[in-house]
Design an enzyme around this catalytic site. Structure first.
Site, mmCIF file in Angstrom:
data_model
loop_
_atom_site.group_PDB
_atom_site.id
_atom_site.type_symbol
_atom_site.label_atom_id
_atom_site.label_comp_id
_atom_site.label_asym_id
_atom_site.label_seq_id
_atom_site.Cartn_x
_atom_site.Cartn_y
_atom_site.Cartn_z
ATOM 1 N N ASP A 316 -61.033 -83.691 10.091
ATOM 2 C CA ASP A 316 -61.628 -82.913 11.183
ATOM 3 C C ASP A 316 -60.682 -82.745 12.372
ATOM 4 O O ASP A 316 -60.936 -81.918 13.250
ATOM 5 C CB ASP A 316 -62.927 -83.569 11.651
ATOM 6 C CG ASP A 316 -64.061 -83.364 10.662
ATOM 7 O OD1 ASP A 316 -63.999 -82.406 9.870
ATOM 8 O OD2 ASP A 316 -65.012 -84.174 10.669
ATOM 9 N N ARG A 347 -60.612 -73.423 7.953
ATOM 10 C CA ARG A 347 -59.812 -73.860 9.099
ATOM 11 C C ARG A 347 -58.316 -73.660 8.904
ATOM 12 O O ARG A 347 -57.579 -73.664 9.898
ATOM 13 C CB ARG A 347 -60.141 -75.322 9.452
ATOM 14 C CG ARG A 347 -61.491 -75.450 10.135
ATOM 15 C CD ARG A 347 -61.786 -76.866 10.587
ATOM 16 N NE ARG A 347 -63.093 -76.914 11.253
ATOM 17 C CZ ARG A 347 -63.828 -78.002 11.368
ATOM 18 N NH1 ARG A 347 -63.406 -79.144 10.858
ATOM 19 N NH2 ARG A 347 -64.995 -77.961 11.980
#
Length: 429
Positions: A316, A347
Site C-alpha cells: 500500500d 496503481r
C-alpha cells in the site's frame, strides 16, 4: 468531485503528528467484536469511510455498536447470533470489508447480498469466493462470482488446506474466518507471508492459531471471547509523512503512535536502505500490536531495487515510495508488485500517469515501475481517480513542486485519513 490546491512549502514541514488508528486493525476489531461473546471496547478506532462501512454492515446484521469519537463499543452476538440483513450490505469503497465479511457470512445459515461502489465492482472477488465455495458456502456474483454484487448463503462448512496463489491478507483472513465454524482444521499457505493482523487479533479474542512458516492453521469450533482492543496508528498513513519528512527540504517531523507490526514495516526498511535519517522509539513493547514514535528529517536519498518478500509488507506504500524515488539520486526499480493492478485503481498506471504530469521520469512495467531520479517536479492538475493513497501521495508531491498542484477528486483521502489535509496545513506553517 471536490478538488484541492496544494501550494509549494517554502520552509519545510515541521512538528508533531499523532497518526490516526490503523485501518486494517479497526476493521477487524469491529468484525471480531461482533462475532465474539461479550462486550468489546475499541480505543483508537479510525473513523474513516471504510471502517464506518464495516460498522454499518454489522449493525445491519443486528449487532449493537456505539461510537464516541475514536472509542467504539461492540456488544457481540457470537458466531451464531448474526441476523439476516433486511437490506443489501453496502461496503462502500472497502475491499477489506467485503472480503473478510464474506468469510464470516459463509458461516451463516441466512441469505445476504453484498455490494460496494464502482471501484469495488471492478475488483476481483474470485480469489475469495472460490476457496469459500470449496468449503461448502453457496456464493455467486457477476461473471461466476468474479465481481460484485455477491450473494451468499452460508451453512455447514468443511475445512480446507488452501494454497493461495497470492500473498493476500484479505484472502487468508476470509478463509480463516470461515474456518472458525468449519469441520476440521483449516490451513492457508501463501507464496510470501502477508500482514498478520487477523492471526494476532484472533489470538487476542481467545482463538488458538498455529503458524508454521508461510502456513497458518486453526481448528473449527472455537469461540471468540470479547476483549478490549487498543488500535495503534496506521503505518500506511504515517508513510506519507515519513516520505514528506525525508524529501521536503528543511523538514523535521515526529510521528507519534505508529504501528510497527513487522508484516507492515517494509516502508521503514526501504527508507533506511535509501538513506533516510530517522530514529524509532518503541512505546508499547510486549503489546499484541507494537507501536513507536518516529522522528524523521530531510535526507539525501539514493535509488534502490525493491522486490520479492518485502512487497506484501509495503504494497500500500508503493505510490509514496515512487514519489520518494523521484527525489533520490539514481534509479529505483520496483518489481513483483502485480497486486497494484487490483487496488482501488491500477496503481501502476495511475502512479506513472500522475507523476509524469508533474515532470517525473517514471516508466510502468508489467509488475511495477522504474523511476529515474532526481526530478524537479512542476505544478499541474492531477487526479486521485477516487484512490485515497494516490490523493495523499500527490499532496506530498505538491509540497515539493515548483508551482501549485490541483488535485481532482481529493476527498478520496477520507477513506483512510479524514484529517490528512488539516495535518498537512498545520505542519507547513
Amino acid at each position: 468531485m471536490k478538488e484541492r490546491t496544494i501550494q509549494p512549502v517554502n520552509n519545510g514541514l515541521n512538528g508533531n503528528i499523532t497518526i490516526p488508528g490503523d485501518k486494517s486493525i479497526s476493521h477487524r476489531a469491529v468484525m471480531f467484536g461482533s462475532i465474539a461473546e461479550g462486550k468489546t471496547t475499541i480505543k483508537g478506532f479510525l473513523s474513516g469511510a471504510d471502517c464506518l462501512s464495516t460498522i454499518s454492515c454489522f449493525k445491519e446484521m443486528g449487532v449493537e455498536i456505539t461510537q464516541n469519537g475514536d472509542e467504539v463499543t461492540v456488544v457481540g452476538k457470537g458466531l451464531e447470533g448474526l441476523q439476516e440483513p433486511k437490506a443489501v450490505l453496502d461496503v462502500g469503497n472497502s475491499g477489506t470489508t467485503i472480503r473478510l465479511m464474506s468469510g464470516i457470512l459463509a458461516n451463516t445459515p441466512f441469505f445476504s447480498c453484498v455490494q460496494g461502489d464502482e471501484s469495488i465492482a471492478k475488483r476481483p472477488m474470485k480469489r475469495v469466493t472460490n476457496p469459500l465455495k470449496q468449503m461448502g458456502a453457496n456464493i455467486d456474483g457477476r461473471e461466476e462470482g468474479t465481481f460484485t454484487p455477491l450473494t451468499i448463503r452460508g451453512g455447514d462448512l468443511k475445512a480446507i488446506e488452501y494454497i493461495s496463489p497470492v500473498a493476500s491478507a484479505q484472502v487468508k483472513s476470509a478463509i480463516l474466518l470461515a474456518g472458525l465454524r468449519a469441520e476440521g482444521v483449516t490451513a492457508v499457505t501463501e507464496p510470501h507471508i502477508s500482514r498478520d493482523h487477523t492471526e494476532r487479533m484472533l489470538e487476542a479474542f481467545g482463538v488458538k492459531v498455529t503458524r508454521e512458516g508461510k502456513t497458518v492453521k486453526l481448528s473449527g469450533g472455537q469461540k471468540l471471547t470479547a476483549t478490549d482492543i487498543q488500535v495503534p496508528g496506521d503505518v500506511s498513513s504515517a508513510a506519507f509523512f515519513l516520505v514528506a519528512g525525508a524529501i521536503i527540504p528543511n523538514s523535521k517531523l515526529i510521528l507519534q503512535n505508529v504501528g510497527m507490526n513487522p508484516t507492515r514495516t517494509g516502508i521503514i526498511d526501504v527508507l533506511e536502505k535509501m538513506g533516510a535519517t530517522f530514529t524509532i522509539e518503541p512505546i508499547n513493547e510486549g503489546a499484541s500490536e507494537p507501536a513507536a514514535n518516529i522522528t524523521i528529517e530531510t535526507s539525501s536519498l539514493k535509488g534502490i531495487e525493491i522486490g520479492g518478500d518485502i512487497i506484501p509488507r509495503l504494497i500500500d506504500e508503493i505510490p509514496v515510495i515512487a514519489l520518494a524515488a523521484t527525489q533520490a539520486e539514481g534509479i529505483t526499480v520496483i518489481r513483483d508488485a502485480h497486486e497494484l493492478k487490483v487496488k482501488e485503481t491500477n496503481r501502476i498506471d495511475t502512479v506513472v500517469a500522475e507523476l509524469t504530469k508533474l515532470g517525473a521520469r517514471i516508466e510502468a512495467t508489467d509488475d511495477g515501475m522504474i523511476i529515474y531520479g532526481k526530478s524537479a517536479l512542476k505544478g499541474n492538475t492531477v487526479n486521485s481517480y477516487g484512490d485515497h493513497r494516490i490523493g495523499m501521495m500527490l499532496a506530498i508531491a505538491g509540497c515539493l513542486a515548483e508551482g501549485k498542484i490541483i488535485i481532482e477528486d481529493a476527498e478520496a483521502v477520507g477513506v483512510s485519513y479524514p484529517t490528512f489535509f488539516d495535518e498537512l496545513q498545520k505542519l507547513a506553517k
